[in-house]
Design a protein around this motif. Structure first.
Motif, PDB file in Angstrom:
ATOM      1  N   ASP A  27      36.405 104.387  46.567  1.00  8.96           N
ATOM      2  CA  ASP A  27      35.501 104.136  47.843  1.00  8.96           C
ATOM      3  C   ASP A  27      34.995 102.484  47.813  1.00  8.96           C
ATOM      4  O   ASP A  27      34.919 102.160  46.813  1.00  8.96           O
ATOM      5  CB  ASP A  27      34.276 104.919  48.107  1.00  8.96           C
ATOM      6  N   TYR A  39      31.344 105.549  56.592  1.00  9.68           N
ATOM      7  CA  TYR A  39      30.501 104.799  55.906  1.00  9.68           C
ATOM      8  C   TYR A  39      29.039 105.326  56.067  1.00  9.68           C
ATOM      9  O   TYR A  39      28.918 105.867  57.106  1.00  9.68           O
ATOM     10  CB  TYR A  39      30.305 103.198  55.983  1.00  9.68           C
ATOM     11  N   THR A  46      34.734 101.672  43.803  1.00  8.93           N
ATOM     12  CA  THR A  46      34.131 102.585  42.775  1.00  8.93           C
ATOM     13  C   THR A  46      35.497 103.073  42.310  1.00  8.93           C
ATOM     14  O   THR A  46      36.554 103.094  42.433  1.00  8.93           O
ATOM     15  CB  THR A  46      33.550 103.674  43.522  1.00  8.93           C
ATOM     16  N   ILE A  87      23.345  97.972  51.998  1.00 12.18           N
ATOM     17  CA  ILE A  87      24.410  98.649  51.249  1.00 12.18           C
ATOM     18  C   ILE A  87      25.336  99.427  52.019  1.00 12.18           C
ATOM     19  O   ILE A  87      24.688 100.263  52.635  1.00 12.18           O
ATOM     20  CB  ILE A  87      24.356  99.206  50.092  1.00 12.18           C
ATOM     21  N   ILE A  90      28.436 102.059  51.785  1.00 17.86           N
ATOM     22  CA  ILE A  90      29.239 102.962  51.020  1.00 17.86           C
ATOM     23  C   ILE A  90      30.392 103.722  51.934  1.00 17.86           C
ATOM     24  O   ILE A  90      30.068 104.536  52.680  1.00 17.86           O
ATOM     25  CB  ILE A  90      28.547 104.103  50.036  1.00 17.86           C
ATOM     26  N   THR A  91      31.620 103.582  51.798  1.00 21.94           N
ATOM     27  CA  THR A  91      32.823 104.207  52.507  1.00 21.94           C
ATOM     28  C   THR A  91      33.174 105.134  51.765  1.00 21.94           C
ATOM     29  O   THR A  91      33.118 105.295  50.647  1.00 21.94           O
ATOM     30  CB  THR A  91      33.770 103.114  52.703  1.00 21.94           C
ATOM     31  N   ILE A 141      32.287  99.650  48.386  1.00 18.33           N
ATOM     32  CA  ILE A 141      30.735  99.356  48.476  1.00 18.33           C
ATOM     33  C   ILE A 141      30.536  97.943  48.805  1.00 18.33           C
ATOM     34  O   ILE A 141      31.202  97.037  48.054  1.00 18.33           O
ATOM     35  CB  ILE A 141      29.858  99.312  46.945  1.00 18.33           C
TER      36      ILE A 141
END
Length: 107
Positions: A55, A85, A51, A11, A13-14, A57
């Motif tokens: 951001d 990220y 999100t 995963i 996440i940015t 994902i």
């Protein structure tokens, strides 16, 4: 090796740097979307979401962490330093073993 198990899942996440002015950046945002689409077609990106904070994902499947990092590092927004990220390895959930070994006495 069982077919399909040679890939690992991650995963990503940015997040942006917080001071990025996105207005007027249509060209790089299009390039980012094209690159994400290409990674999706290759099977490296399995799913992608935003999100509520905008951001991204990404669920990735790659042969190694290095392969996943290389793909993310080549995204236009990452290359230009507009986003960063964090990458998390996804490991199999082993919690069910607690109820499968006969030690759990709950009905």
């Amino acid at each position: 090796m069982i077919k399909g198990l040679e890939k690992m899942q991650f995963i990503a996440i940015t997040s942006d740097k917080g001071d990025v002015e996105w207005e007027g950046r249509a060209a790089i945002l299009k390039a980012e979307a094209r690159q994400a689409w290409s990674l999706y077609l290759e099977g490296l990106v399995r799913s992608i979401w935003f999100t509520e904070a905008k951001d991204a994902i990404l669920l990735l499947e790659a042969g190694s962490r290095e392969e996943a990092e290389k793909a993310l590092d080549n995204l236009p927004l990452v290359r230009e330093g507009l986003i960063t990220y964090t990458l998390h390895s996804l490991l199999p959930y082993t919690g069910f073993s607690r109820i499968m070994d006969g030690t759990d006495q709950r009905p």
